[in-house]
Design a protein around this motif. Structure first.
Motif, mmCIF file in Angstrom:
data_model
loop_
_atom_site.group_PDB
_atom_site.id
_atom_site.type_symbol
_atom_site.label_atom_id
_atom_site.label_comp_id
_atom_site.label_asym_id
_atom_site.label_seq_id
_atom_site.Cartn_x
_atom_site.Cartn_y
_atom_site.Cartn_z
ATOM 1 N N PRO A 11 0.821 -1.205 0.000
ATOM 2 C CA PRO A 11 0.000 0.000 0.000
ATOM 3 C C PRO A 11 0.858 1.260 0.000
ATOM 4 C CG PRO A 11 0.099 -0.918 2.192
ATOM 5 C CD PRO A 11 0.784 -1.900 1.289
ATOM 6 N N ALA A 12 0.196 2.401 -0.113
ATOM 7 C CA ALA A 12 0.914 3.675 -0.154
ATOM 8 C C ALA A 12 1.773 3.892 1.081
ATOM 9 C CB ALA A 12 -0.090 4.819 -0.313
ATOM 10 N N ALA A 13 1.319 3.381 2.231
ATOM 11 C CA ALA A 13 2.069 3.561 3.476
ATOM 12 C C ALA A 13 3.415 2.844 3.472
ATOM 13 C CB ALA A 13 1.227 3.076 4.660
ATOM 14 N N SER A 14 3.629 1.937 2.513
ATOM 15 C CA SER A 14 4.900 1.214 2.453
ATOM 16 C C SER A 14 6.018 2.047 1.831
ATOM 17 C CB SER A 14 4.735 -0.087 1.665
ATOM 18 O OG SER A 14 4.412 0.167 0.296
ATOM 19 N N MET A 15 5.675 3.178 1.222
ATOM 20 C CA MET A 15 6.696 4.064 0.665
ATOM 21 C C MET A 15 7.371 4.847 1.790
ATOM 22 S SD MET A 15 5.025 5.599 -2.851
ATOM 23 C CE MET A 15 3.658 6.412 -2.039
ATOM 24 N N THR A 16 8.612 5.259 1.553
ATOM 25 C CA THR A 16 9.353 6.032 2.552
ATOM 26 C C THR A 16 9.928 7.291 1.915
ATOM 27 O OG1 THR A 16 11.371 4.747 2.119
ATOM 28 C CG2 THR A 16 9.939 3.998 3.908
ATOM 29 N N PHE A 17 10.195 8.272 2.756
ATOM 30 C CA PHE A 17 10.783 9.554 2.332
ATOM 31 C C PHE A 17 12.225 9.567 2.818
ATOM 32 C CE2 PHE A 17 10.957 14.355 3.016
ATOM 33 C CZ PHE A 17 11.122 14.631 1.667
ATOM 34 N N ASP A 18 13.178 9.334 1.907
ATOM 35 C CA ASP A 18 14.565 9.106 2.299
ATOM 36 C C ASP A 18 15.548 9.931 1.477
ATOM 37 O OD1 ASP A 18 14.118 7.180 4.307
ATOM 38 O OD2 ASP A 18 13.857 5.618 2.800
ATOM 39 N N GLU A 19 16.780 9.950 1.960
ATOM 40 C CA GLU A 19 17.891 10.552 1.217
ATOM 41 C C GLU A 19 18.401 9.521 0.218
ATOM 42 O OE1 GLU A 19 20.210 13.880 0.452
ATOM 43 O OE2 GLU A 19 18.814 13.716 2.142
ATOM 44 N N VAL A 20 18.523 9.933 -1.055
ATOM 45 C CA VAL A 20 18.984 9.031 -2.111
ATOM 46 C C VAL A 20 20.004 9.758 -2.984
ATOM 47 C CG1 VAL A 20 16.779 7.791 -2.161
ATOM 48 C CG2 VAL A 20 17.157 9.714 -3.722
ATOM 49 N N PRO A 21 20.819 9.016 -3.751
ATOM 50 C CA PRO A 21 21.781 9.659 -4.647
ATOM 51 C C PRO A 21 21.086 10.434 -5.751
ATOM 52 C CG PRO A 21 22.315 7.340 -4.295
ATOM 53 C CD PRO A 21 20.947 7.550 -3.757
ATOM 54 N N MET A 22 21.758 11.437 -6.293
ATOM 55 C CA MET A 22 21.239 12.170 -7.447
ATOM 56 C C MET A 22 21.122 11.206 -8.625
ATOM 57 S SD MET A 22 20.648 15.482 -6.949
ATOM 58 C CE MET A 22 20.962 16.339 -8.494
ATOM 59 N N PRO A 23 20.095 11.351 -9.463
ATOM 60 C CA PRO A 23 19.937 10.443 -10.608
ATOM 61 C C PRO A 23 21.013 10.674 -11.662
ATOM 62 C CG PRO A 23 18.318 12.210 -10.698
ATOM 63 C CD PRO A 23 19.002 12.333 -9.374
ATOM 64 N N GLU A 24 21.362 9.607 -12.362
ATOM 65 C CA GLU A 24 22.334 9.716 -13.443
ATOM 66 C C GLU A 24 21.661 10.274 -14.695
ATOM 67 O OE1 GLU A 24 24.205 5.996 -14.121
ATOM 68 O OE2 GLU A 24 24.998 5.814 -12.079
ATOM 69 N N VAL A 25 22.392 11.130 -15.405
ATOM 70 C CA VAL A 25 21.853 11.796 -16.595
ATOM 71 C C VAL A 25 22.479 11.188 -17.838
ATOM 72 C CG1 VAL A 25 21.512 13.992 -17.773
ATOM 73 C CG2 VAL A 25 21.576 13.909 -15.264
ATOM 74 N N GLY A 26 21.674 10.557 -18.689
ATOM 75 C CA GLY A 26 22.163 9.962 -19.923
ATOM 76 C C GLY A 26 22.353 10.993 -21.015
ATOM 77 N N GLU A 27 22.867 10.563 -22.147
ATOM 78 C CA GLU A 27 23.169 11.472 -23.248
ATOM 79 C C GLU A 27 21.933 12.171 -23.803
ATOM 80 O OE1 GLU A 27 25.258 9.164 -26.138
ATOM 81 O OE2 GLU A 27 27.196 9.378 -25.119
ATOM 82 N N ASN A 28 20.773 11.520 -23.706
ATOM 83 C CA ASN A 28 19.535 12.111 -24.236
ATOM 84 C C ASN A 28 18.610 12.620 -23.128
ATOM 85 O OD1 ASN A 28 20.097 11.372 -27.040
ATOM 86 N ND2 ASN A 28 19.752 9.269 -26.353
ATOM 87 N N ASP A 29 19.173 12.748 -21.929
ATOM 88 C CA ASP A 29 18.362 13.089 -20.768
ATOM 89 C C ASP A 29 18.517 14.536 -20.328
ATOM 90 O OD1 ASP A 29 17.368 10.527 -20.586
ATOM 91 O OD2 ASP A 29 18.866 9.863 -19.128
ATOM 92 N N VAL A 30 17.520 14.947 -19.539
ATOM 93 C CA VAL A 30 17.494 16.264 -18.922
ATOM 94 C C VAL A 30 17.336 16.079 -17.422
ATOM 95 C CG1 VAL A 30 16.159 18.398 -18.702
ATOM 96 C CG2 VAL A 30 16.507 17.388 -20.962
ATOM 97 N N LEU A 31 18.171 16.749 -16.632
ATOM 98 C CA LEU A 31 18.031 16.721 -15.179
ATOM 99 C C LEU A 31 17.148 17.891 -14.768
ATOM 100 C CD1 LEU A 31 18.816 15.528 -12.402
ATOM 101 C CD2 LEU A 31 20.754 17.128 -12.383
ATOM 102 N N ILE A 32 16.078 17.601 -14.040
ATOM 103 C CA ILE A 32 15.081 18.605 -13.681
ATOM 104 C C ILE A 32 15.068 18.819 -12.179
ATOM 105 C CG2 ILE A 32 12.624 19.190 -13.746
ATOM 106 C CD1 ILE A 32 12.380 17.183 -16.085
ATOM 107 N N LYS A 33 15.132 20.071 -11.763
ATOM 108 C CA LYS A 33 14.853 20.417 -10.368
ATOM 109 C C LYS A 33 13.338 20.491 -10.257
ATOM 110 C CE LYS A 33 15.431 23.980 -6.832
ATOM 111 N NZ LYS A 33 15.665 23.009 -5.754
ATOM 112 N N MET A 34 12.762 19.561 -9.529
ATOM 113 C CA MET A 34 11.314 19.420 -9.494
ATOM 114 C C MET A 34 10.631 20.536 -8.706
ATOM 115 S SD MET A 34 10.253 16.768 -11.199
ATOM 116 C CE MET A 34 8.668 16.517 -10.418
ATOM 117 N N HIS A 35 9.532 21.037 -9.257
ATOM 118 C CA HIS A 35 8.676 21.985 -8.543
ATOM 119 C C HIS A 35 7.324 21.360 -8.210
ATOM 120 C CE1 HIS A 35 11.514 25.197 -8.983
ATOM 121 N NE2 HIS A 35 11.466 25.163 -10.300
ATOM 122 N N ALA A 36 6.853 20.457 -9.082
ATOM 123 C CA ALA A 36 5.555 19.822 -8.834
ATOM 124 C C ALA A 36 5.454 18.516 -9.600
ATOM 125 C CB ALA A 36 4.412 20.756 -9.240
#
Length: 321
Positions: A11-36
């Motif tokens: 269920p939704a309660a099984s998710m956690t809010f944790d510190e994780v590494p920054m995602p890797e950006v591939g050659e065709n990717d865009v890294l986004i600072k999320m707002h929403a």
């Protein structure tokens, strides 16, 4: 960075809010600072690993990927070597990987520029639900001026977009919803509303050029009964269930379609920049306004997803970062 992650199916309660590494950006990717971001039925299907066929690609006993969320709106931080459409500082929206986080990665071909007059929260409501509704209404339903259209699930995420998109194309729209949402559905463009707690649209005398089903809670026979003899049915949503139920209606459509005069189809379309731009342009012009029910902080994503899974959300549920 902080992110919502999952390590087990549940269920939704099984998710956690944790510190994780920054995602890797591939050659065709865009890294986004999320707002929403926003939550979708896709998210809780993936979270629960249901229907079980999902686990063939997502991991049988435990999920292979721990990140969650696909709808994204934010600001470009960096781009891969092959990216040509965006640069650092651009505001964008679209489909990303791990969107329930402070930063997310997206392929540039699944993003569009966010108009200045469209808020990040509104932009985040578009990618999954808005794209599905656009494909259902414009491409599959081929809705045009003067046509009669029925939207089952008119107050939901996909349904509320479908009502407005069909109206913008000149159709006369009838929405199906519960009693508490009747006036709401009228306010977004429906000329008629069927309260399903009182009336059954499949048993009423009126027949429609196009029926768009966003819920998957009615039989194929009932949906076809609401159509004109050569009308079009578009299945744009599925129910819940551990095995085949979420896909059962779509499978029936595929099997029956070649043998009937009515046009039967389902929506299984990827998000394109062109579709995102079409919807955002309609938002700028005022023809489409995202229906936003509630807004939650990133850390409250499990609560937001649990609320969506209850099935009573009116329009979209937004996550702010």
């Amino acid at each position: 960075m902080k992110a919502i992650i999952r390590s087990v199916y549940g269920p939704a309660a099984s998710m956690t809010f944790d510190e994780v590494p920054m995602p890797e950006v591939g050659e065709n990717d865009v890294l986004i600072k999320m707002h929403a971001s926003s939550v979708n039925p896709y998210d809780w299907h993936l979270l629960r690993g249901e229907p079980y066929l999902l686990r063939l690609s997502a991991g049988f006993r435990r999920p292979k990927n721990h990140d969650m969320g696909i709808d994204a709106a934010g600001t470009v931080v960096s781009v891969g070597a092959n990216v040509t459409r965006f640069t650092s500082g651009d505001n964008v929206f679209g489909i990303a990987r791990g969107a329930f986080a402070e930063y997310a990665v997206a392929n540039e071909d699944r993003l569009a520029a966010k108009p200045d007059t469209v808020a990040f929260e509104a932009a985040a409501s578009i990618p999954c639900a808005g794209n599905t509704a656009l494909v259902a209404v414009r491409d599959k339903g081929k809705v045009g001026a003067g046509m009669s259209v029925l939207v089952n699930g008119a107050s939901g995420g996909v349904g509320s977009f479908a009502v407005q998109l069909a109206t913008s194309l000149g159709a006369e729209v009838t929405g199906v919803c519960s009693t508490r949402n009747v006036e709401l559905v009228k306010s977004i463009g429906a000329v008629e509303v069927v309260d399903y707690t009182r009336d059954d649209f499949a048993r009423l005398a009126h027949r429609y050029d196009v029926v768009i089903d966003t819920i998957g809670n009615r039989s194929l026979r009932d949906l076809r009964r609401a159509l004109k003899p050569r009308g079009t049915l578009v299945v744009a949503g599925g129910g819940s269930g551990k095995w085949f139920r979420p896909m059962a209606l779509l499978l029936k459509v595929i099997v029956v379609a070649p043998f009937v005069r009515q046009q039967l189809s389902g929506v299984m379309a990827g998000v394109t920049p062109e579709n995102l731009e079409t919807i955002s342009a309609l938002m700028v012009s005022g023809d489409v306004t995202p229906l936003i029910d509630r807004t939650y902080e990133l850390s409250e994503t499990p609560v937001a997803l649990g609320y969506l899974e209850e099935g009573h959300a009116r329009g979209k549920v937004i996550i702010t970062v």
